[in-house]
Design an enzyme around this catalytic site. Structure first.
Site: not given
Ligand code: PRP
Length: 186
Positions: A108, A136, A158, A164, A170
């Protein structure tokens, strides 16, 4: 769980299970070619979202896919943009001298992966590459060198295929845009 099981929770399906599978096979062939010589890389999954892509990618690969896991968290919601990350669960594997392939569901802002790549490199890994199913580009806050990308997607909220909302969705087979009414008011 299928999109049809979720009533009007989803605005639309963005990437279907079939499309994910096709792209994953293409990525696996690229990875096999790139790691053709020498020992296969250690696959490092980032909990929890990467569970689905790890399970599918590992089974698609035609080499022995050793897997390890990390869990990380930003230092509190208010400092999420700081890019400072806390390790909740570290690797059980010594990675000095090894090729490491980080496996992620989504990039992200890029902050988590930029930090993680540097962290694993600092442990003496021979190489650290990143494989992500989704990215993204318009949300990027830092540049991250990503070797394998499944799909570039818009900045919509998404869910599915590991992603999630409040620990739900998930296990949706597809990647879908969450309808705004699900999270409106928060
Ligand atoms: C999501 C994804 C990455 C991170 C990316 O994990 O799996 O680890 O966010 O975001 P960024 O590019 O803004 O750093 P999340 O923190 O949602 O935890 P999860 O995998 O347990 O859902």
């Amino acid at each position: 769980m299928d999109a049809k099981d979720l009533g009007d929770d989803l605005a639309k399906v963005l990437v279907t299970e079939a499309e994910l599978r096709v792209r994953l096979a293409e990525m696996a062939r690229e990875i096999e070619a790139d790691y053709d010589s020498g020992e296969p890389p250690l696959l490092v999954g980032v909990l929890r979202g990467a569970v689905m892509v790890m399970a599918d990618l590992a089974r698609e690969l035609r080499f022995h896919a050793e897997m390890d896991w990390m869990a990380v968290s930003s230092y509190g919601a208010s400092t999420k943009s700081s890019g400072v990350v806390r390790i909740l669960k570290d690797l059980d594997t010594e990675i000095a001298g090894r090729d490491v392939l980080i496996v992620e569901d989504i990039i992200d802002s890029g902050l988590t992966l930029a930090w993680l790549k540097e962290n694993l490199e600092s442990r003496g890994a021979r190489s650290v590459r990143i494989c992500t199913m989704l990215r993204k580009p318009e949300a990027a806050k830092v540049e991250v060198d990503v070797a394998y990308v499944g799909f570039d997607i818009p900045v919509d909220f998404v869910v599915g295929y590991g992603l999630d909302y409040a620990e739900r969705y998930r296990n949706l087979r597809d990647v879908a845009v969450l309808a705004t009414h699900v999270y409106a008011g928060e």
